[in-house]
Design a protein around this motif. Sequence first.
Motif, PDB file in Angstrom:
ATOM      1  N   LEU A   1      12.403   5.809  35.541  1.00 23.96           N
ATOM      2  CA  LEU A   1      11.807   6.170  34.659  1.00 23.96           C
ATOM      3  C   LEU A   1      11.511   4.478  34.238  1.00 23.96           C
ATOM      4  N   HIS A   2      11.812   3.526  35.281  1.00 23.72           N
ATOM      5  CA  HIS A   2      11.474   1.707  34.938  1.00 23.72           C
ATOM      6  C   HIS A   2      11.827   1.453  36.455  1.00 23.72           C
ATOM      7  N   PRO A   3      10.979   0.843  36.788  1.00 25.47           N
ATOM      8  CA  PRO A   3      10.988   0.535  38.133  1.00 25.47           C
ATOM      9  C   PRO A   3      12.309  -0.937  38.600  1.00 25.47           C
ATOM     10  N   SER A   4      12.350  -1.541  37.146  1.00 26.50           N
ATOM     11  CA  SER A   4      13.949  -1.789  36.934  1.00 26.50           C
ATOM     12  C   SER A   4      14.996  -1.775  37.134  1.00 26.50           C
ATOM     13  N   LEU A   5      15.123  -0.102  36.955  1.00 23.69           N
ATOM     14  CA  LEU A   5      16.377   0.428  36.470  1.00 23.69           C
ATOM     15  C   LEU A   5      16.694   0.122  37.900  1.00 23.69           C
ATOM     16  N   THR A   6      18.140  -0.060  38.390  1.00 18.44           N
ATOM     17  CA  THR A   6      18.141   1.120  39.283  1.00 18.44           C
ATOM     18  C   THR A   6      19.658   2.126  39.514  1.00 18.44           C
ATOM     19  N   TRP A   7      19.391   2.899  40.840  1.00 16.34           N
ATOM     20  CA  TRP A   7      19.627   4.106  41.018  1.00 16.34           C
ATOM     21  C   TRP A   7      21.324   3.738  39.995  1.00 16.34           C
ATOM     22  N   ALA A   8      21.980   3.510  40.238  1.00 18.77           N
ATOM     23  CA  ALA A   8      22.880   3.474  39.604  1.00 18.77           C
ATOM     24  C   ALA A   8      22.978   3.667  37.997  1.00 18.77           C
TER      25      ALA A   8
ATOM     26  N   THR B   1      12.507   2.737  27.671  1.00 21.15           N
ATOM     27  CA  THR B   1      13.600   0.947  28.393  1.00 21.15           C
ATOM     28  C   THR B   1      12.082  -0.255  27.402  1.00 21.15           C
ATOM     29  N   LYS B   2      13.441  -1.110  27.065  1.00 24.71           N
ATOM     30  CA  LYS B   2      12.840  -2.517  26.159  1.00 24.71           C
ATOM     31  C   LYS B   2      13.734  -3.692  27.413  1.00 24.71           C
ATOM     32  N   ALA B   3      13.124  -4.821  27.259  1.00 21.85           N
ATOM     33  CA  ALA B   3      13.800  -5.479  28.273  1.00 21.85           C
ATOM     34  C   ALA B   3      16.102  -5.878  26.840  1.00 21.85           C
ATOM     35  N   ASP B   4      16.062  -6.348  27.930  1.00 24.21           N
ATOM     36  CA  ASP B   4      17.204  -7.020  26.568  1.00 24.21           C
ATOM     37  C   ASP B   4      17.085  -8.585  26.810  1.00 24.21           C
ATOM     38  N   SER B   5      16.468  -8.641  25.877  1.00 27.73           N
ATOM     39  CA  SER B   5      16.256  -9.331  25.438  1.00 27.73           C
ATOM     40  C   SER B   5      14.729 -10.101  24.369  1.00 27.73           C
TER      41      SER B   5
ATOM     42  N   LYS C   1      16.970  -8.941  39.535  1.00 28.08           N
ATOM     43  CA  LYS C   1      15.432  -8.274  37.420  1.00 28.08           C
ATOM     44  C   LYS C   1      16.928  -8.135  36.858  1.00 28.08           C
ATOM     45  N   LYS C   2      16.493  -8.454  35.549  1.00 26.41           N
ATOM     46  CA  LYS C   2      17.467  -8.535  34.302  1.00 26.41           C
ATOM     47  C   LYS C   2      17.171  -7.223  33.578  1.00 26.41           C
TER      48      LYS C   2
ATOM     49  N   LEU D   1      11.248  -6.764  22.333  1.00 19.14           N
ATOM     50  CA  LEU D   1      10.923  -6.255  20.966  1.00 19.14           C
ATOM     51  C   LEU D   1       9.811  -5.745  20.982  1.00 19.14           C
ATOM     52  N   THR D   2       8.984  -6.753  21.319  1.00 19.76           N
ATOM     53  CA  THR D   2       7.362  -5.939  22.008  1.00 19.76           C
ATOM     54  C   THR D   2       7.402  -4.750  22.459  1.00 19.76           C
ATOM     55  N   GLU D   3       8.189  -5.068  23.450  1.00 14.94           N
ATOM     56  CA  GLU D   3       8.502  -2.924  23.896  1.00 14.94           C
ATOM     57  C   GLU D   3       8.907  -2.669  22.991  1.00 14.94           C
ATOM     58  N   GLN D   4       9.868  -2.775  22.240  1.00 13.12           N
ATOM     59  CA  GLN D   4      10.325  -1.482  21.513  1.00 13.12           C
ATOM     60  C   GLN D   4       9.237  -1.203  20.473  1.00 13.12           C
TER      61      GLN D   4
END
Length: 166
Positions: free
Chosen positions: A55-62, A140-144, A114-115, A148-151
């Motif tokens: 879904l997003h490259p910044s998310l780990t497998w876990a 997904t969106k950044a936790d920052s 990764k954030k 909000l722009t992504e959201q």
Amino acid sequence: MSVGVIQSRSYYPHRPIGERCGHAQISNDGRPANEWDLKIPEFREEMDQLEENRLHPSLTWAEHQDYMAKLTGLMLKARLGQIAFGKAEEGNHIRDTLVELKPRLESKRVAFGKKPRLLRLYVAEPARTPRLLVGLHLATKADSEGGLTEQNESIDVAMERAYSWA
């Protein structure tokens, strides 16, 4: 795209927003009365990406696995009408039109610098189809603050899909 434009193009949300997800409705045989429509092709692809760790490259497998488990639980709660709404809760009302479900990981992990990313599921409760919950967009969106722009972009996608579904 504004809410008024979508509503004038034939998508009308059930009122009040979130009532189906947040208030238990049981059928005569004791089963939950709400049903999911997960047939929007782009949404199915997003669900597949989450399940397959893409879904997003910044998310780990876990994180993909944890989010999949949390999302499955939230979708069941929505079907049962057990979602709590509010900023610190698992659901939000979006633009007086959609429901946003917010699965949360037990702990936020920063892996390899990764954030963290937050997962959001956007849901329609169409007025013309009683007890139906429509999966519109998984993102997904950044936790920052930057998230909000992504959201907002994700909400625009979900609104357009609500119109297309209708």
